[in-house]
Design an enzyme around this catalytic site. Structure first.
Site, PDB file in Angstrom:
ATOM      1  N   THR A   1      -5.072   1.577  -7.096  1.00  0.00           N
ATOM      2  CA  THR A   1      -3.906   2.031  -6.890  1.00  0.00           C
ATOM      3  C   THR A   1      -3.352   1.197  -5.762  1.00  0.00           C
ATOM      4  O   THR A   1      -4.469   1.438  -4.756  1.00  0.00           O
ATOM      5  CB  THR A   1      -3.257   3.804  -6.666  1.00  0.00           C
ATOM      6  OG1 THR A   1      -3.650   3.878  -8.549  1.00  0.00           O
ATOM      7  CG2 THR A   1      -1.769   3.092  -6.291  1.00  0.00           C
TER       8      THR A   1
ATOM      9  N   LYS B   1       2.493   3.053 -12.004  1.00  0.00           N
ATOM     10  CA  LYS B   1       1.338   3.816 -11.048  1.00  0.00           C
ATOM     11  C   LYS B   1       2.145   4.537  -9.905  1.00  0.00           C
ATOM     12  O   LYS B   1       2.295   5.558 -10.012  1.00  0.00           O
ATOM     13  CB  LYS B   1      -0.143   3.397 -10.204  1.00  0.00           C
ATOM     14  CG  LYS B   1      -0.799   4.461  -9.730  1.00  0.00           C
ATOM     15  CD  LYS B   1      -0.617   5.418 -10.037  1.00  0.00           C
ATOM     16  CE  LYS B   1      -1.665   6.451  -9.388  1.00  0.00           C
ATOM     17  NZ  LYS B   1      -3.243   6.107  -9.726  1.00  0.00           N
TER      18      LYS B   1
END
Length: 297
Positions: free
Chosen positions: A107, A182
């Site tokens: 991420t 995300k």
């Protein structure tokens, strides 16, 4: 597309995996179980020992790994780590084979995903950003949600690889779209975690059996992964990391910065970030995100 074919390559295509922490180790193992030859590099070799004993091959440097494999997958900690492994003369992009695939599943910042994509494209390398959700449980069971940004053709070509690690796999758009998705995921979780903690503490103060309360509310409109999977860990006092507090702080910081860049206010996210920073300052940076309940007890 025929299962096991990746742009003319079979499941004998060599996969390099950089980063074998809580999530990466299970993801790499699932690739091995699917029949792919996996080559690993991580800064601390001991973290890869389980994979090595099960048949993974150790490679000494990112440079050597990139030169040796057909697909490079990265699952590291922070955007700075992503930059370190992708750029420079010893990085992935300078050394990956022409026509190969690089997939960052960390991420990270959407802008960094775009930068990787552009430099990769200039070298005839296919780049995808593909962060995941599902925690340690999803990684172990191969049921991760995988959010992908990049060219649709590249996504289709490596889809069997994603299918070895997850089951909710969606191409979200151009480079950076996976990371933006995300961040939306983390924004959702941020406020939800506060709600889960407050509900459990409320149930205890009301004299209820919190386990019975969870049985009721985790199957109704309040249902969430955090409630059903992390709520029980809170009750057991199990604060081992399925997802580190320090990494959640990183994700929320990126999300907050991205939202501010778009002129958007995110008060729920801001509150959660403030609370988790306080938790980290109390010595819980390496605990699982469920440790938030310690601030409320």
């Amino acid at each position: 597309m025929e299962r096991g074919r990746i742009m003319g390559l079979s499941t004998s295509a060599k996969i390099g995996f950089v980063g074998t922490g809580v999530m990466g180790k299970s993801m790499a193992l699932n690739l091995m179980n699917a029949g792919y030859p996996v080559y690993v590099y991580t800064r601390t070799k001991e973290k890869a020992e389980d994979l090595l004993t099960q048949g993974a091959t150790w490679i000494e440097t990112v440079k050597e790994l990139s030169q040796h494999v057909d697909v490079v997958i990265t699952m590291v900690g922070y955007p700075s780590d992503v930059e370190e492994v992708y750029f420079g003369e010893n990085g992935i992009l300078e050394n990956a084979k022409e026509g190969s695939y690089v997939i960052d599943m960390t991420t990270s910042k959407p802008s960094l995903a775009v930068k990787i994509y552009e430099q990769a494209k200039a070298r005839n390398i296919h780049a995808l950003d593909a962060p995941v959700s599902g925690g340690d449980i999803g990684a172990k069971t191969g049921k991760l949600a995988i959010m992908v940004g990049g060219d649709g053709s590249a996504f289709e070509e490596v889809l069997p690889i994603f299918q070895s690690m997850g089951e909710n796999i969606i191409h979200q758009g151009n480079a950076g779209a996976g990371q933006h998705t995300k961040l939306a995921n983390q924004i959702t979780i941020a406020s939800n975690m506060i709600g889960v903690v407050e509900a459990i503490v409320y149930a205890k103060k009301a004299g209820l059996d919190p386990e019975r309360v969870l049985d009721s509310i985790s199957r109704g409109a309040a249902a969430s992964f955090s409630l059903s999977q992390l709520g029980p860990r809170m009750l057991k006092g199990d604060f081992a990391p399925g997802f580190y507090v320090k990494h959640f702080i990183k994700d929320m910081t990126i999300a907050l910065e991205s939202a501010e860049e778009m002129g958007m206010s995110t008060p729920g996210l801001a509150l959660s970030l403030k609370l988790y920073k306080e938790l980290a300052e109390n010595g819980e940076a390496d605990s699982g995100t469920q440790a938030l309940i310690k601030l409320f007890q």
